[in-house]
Enzyme design. Structure first.
Site, PDB file in Angstrom:
ATOM      1  N   HIS A   1       0.804  -1.228   0.000  1.00 18.01           N
ATOM      2  CA  HIS A   1       0.000   0.000   0.000  1.00 18.01           C
ATOM      3  C   HIS A   1       0.838   1.279   0.000  1.00 18.01           C
ATOM      4  CE1 HIS A   1      -3.983  -1.971   1.559  1.00 18.01           C
ATOM      5  NE2 HIS A   1      -3.376  -2.697   0.626  1.00 18.01           N
TER       6      HIS A   1
ATOM      7  N   GLU B   1     -13.200   1.803  -4.840  1.00 18.09           N
ATOM      8  CA  GLU B   1     -13.942   3.061  -4.970  1.00 18.09           C
ATOM      9  C   GLU B   1     -13.469   3.931  -6.123  1.00 18.09           C
ATOM     10  OE1 GLU B   1     -14.749   3.711  -0.148  1.00 18.09           O
ATOM     11  OE2 GLU B   1     -13.605   5.194  -1.291  1.00 18.09           O
TER      12      GLU B   1
ATOM     13  N   TYR C   1     -12.253  10.973   3.175  1.00 23.15           N
ATOM     14  CA  TYR C   1     -12.894   9.942   2.355  1.00 23.15           C
ATOM     15  C   TYR C   1     -13.140   8.622   3.095  1.00 23.15           C
ATOM     16  CZ  TYR C   1     -12.930  13.206  -1.377  1.00 23.15           C
ATOM     17  OH  TYR C   1     -13.227  14.328  -2.132  1.00 23.15           O
TER      18      TYR C   1
ATOM     19  N   TYR D   1     -10.407  -9.287   4.920  1.00 23.43           N
ATOM     20  CA  TYR D   1     -10.170 -10.514   4.161  1.00 23.43           C
ATOM     21  C   TYR D   1     -10.624 -11.742   4.942  1.00 23.43           C
ATOM     22  CZ  TYR D   1      -7.393  -7.511   1.148  1.00 23.43           C
ATOM     23  OH  TYR D   1      -6.986  -6.511   0.304  1.00 23.43           O
TER      24      TYR D   1
END
Length: 405
Positions: free
Chosen positions: A184, A279, A289, A300
């Site tokens: 990420h 998204e 957001y 998961y």
């Protein structure tokens, strides 16, 4: 060697023919609800408004052809055009390739700083300086070994005249804190019309760092707006506000690997959710957001994320979301030669193994199409080419061209 060249040429020719035929003859698979999604969602969450997910399917009527014009690109991540039509394509292990317009010639640019290419890291995105024609300056993002771990960094440098080296490299921004992980990084780069650089950063995936997306004293899970020297851009929403890093433009993001400006100058972002909850967001300065307080995805493991809510006061709703996920990566707005695609959003999809075409009207999604599903490729980035064609790179090292037939 001759056999390999012949085989590659034959394969590309076959793909052109088969893609044209499928475009004209093969119907897109449609779910029972009339959308492109045929699988059940992972959760029982309901959308906040009609059309927020599983919008009606559309199908391109214009004949187009699909070609693999380049192979052997290693692990590409970002693709852009040079002013002369050649491509700059990043390679995760730590360099950038210059690729000819026809995809046949590949040369390596050397001189980049060390990257941490484990997992999702490495050499990531690339952007041209707004005055590139005069200064030969590029900007690139990468996962930099730093402190006790690594982080998303942005650097700039000058390309040599022969495009074989980058010189005068300087890191202009580091998305601290560093973290010993390999997931990420976010890391798309986009310049606005005023010459300010937008940098997306991920929240580094783990639960210990997830909370930082909602905190404003750090740079994780954000879109940042900076000058070409890495300073806070004038007019940023939090300049002078206590507890806020002045470079922050928006916050509350998970793993934003797609950013692009539409024809009116609005910034759009795509990000990967966990199990569900990918998204599309319309980015507005100063907004939150939602991640990891509100999401349409689940862990998961199947557990709820946080309190298991999809809406929270003070946070923005996604314009659109997917469940199951498509893993959206790079995005672009199309301006090319196929009229019905103009101003549509195109998304390179990883686990979805297709290019997603999204029709947006009045800032709402009104149609969706899945392209190139037959290729079974993880599409990492897409490019609205300067020649009017759509281009895409894949995790398997291919460069695709999609053009009007």
């Amino acid at each position: 060697m001759k056999f390999n060249i012949f085989y590659g040429t034959t394969l590309a020719f076959f793909l052109v023919l088969s893609s044209c035929q499928k475009n004209n003859a093969k119907a897109q698979e449609i779910g029972k609800d009339g959308s492109v999604e045929t699988e059940k969602p992972n959760s029982n969450y309901k959308p906040a408004f009609a059309g927020q997910t599983r919008i009606k399917a559309v199908k391109t009527s214009t004949p187009y052809k699909v070609e693999i014009i380049g192979e052997g690109l290693g692990r590409p991540w970002g693709v852009i055009n040079l002013p002369d039509g050649r491509f700059l394509i990043t390679e995760k292990t730590g360099f950038i390739n210059v690729v000819s317009h026809d995809g046949k010639q590949i040369t390596k640019i050397s001189g980049f700083p060390k990257v941490d290419s484990r997992g999702q890291g490495g050499m990531l995105d690339v952007a041209l300086d707004p005055d590139f024609k005069n200064n030969n300056t590029i900007y690139f993002s990468f996962s930099e070994p730093f402190g006790e771990g690594n982080l998303t960094s942005v650097a700039k440098g000058n390309l040599s005249a022969d495009l074989k080296r980058i010189e005068n490299v300087k890191v202009i921004f580091r998305a601290e804190p560093s973290y010993d992980g390999k997931l990420h990084y976010g890391s798309r780069l986009a310049f606005d019309k005023d010459g300010y650089l937008y940098v997306s950063t991920g929240e580094r995936s783990d639960k210990v760092t997830r909370a930082l997306a909602q905190k404003t004293d750090n740079y994780l899970g954000k879109i940042l707006r900076i000058t070409t020297d890495g300073k806070p851009a004038p007019g940023n929403p939090f300049i002078g506000k206590s507890g806020y890093k002045p470079e922050i433009y928006v916050y509350g993001l998970r793993n934003p690997q797609g950013t692009a400006f539409d024809s009116s100058g609005q910034l759009w972002e795509t990000e990967m959710g966990p199990k569900g909850g990918d998204e599309i967001n319309l980015i507005q300065p100063g907004k939150n957001y939602g991640w990891g307080d509100a999401t349409y995805g689940i862990e998961y493991s199947g557990d709820k994320v946080g309190k298991g809510i999809t809406q929270k006061e003070g946070t923005e709703q996604p314009v659109y979301y997917w469940d199951p996920v498509i893993s959206p990566s790079g995005i672009t707005f199309y301006t090319g030669n196929i009229d019905e695609w103009k101003n549509n959003l195109f998304i390179g999809c990883l686990s979805g193994e297709h290019i997603n075409r999204v029709i947006i009207k009045d800032n709402k999604v009104v149609g969706e199409e899945r392209l190139l599903e037959d290729q079974k490729e993880r599409f990492r980035d897409v490019l609205d080419g300067s020649d009017g064609n759509l281009y895409a790179i894949t995790d398997s090292g291919k460069l695709y061209r999609i053009s009007k037939q």
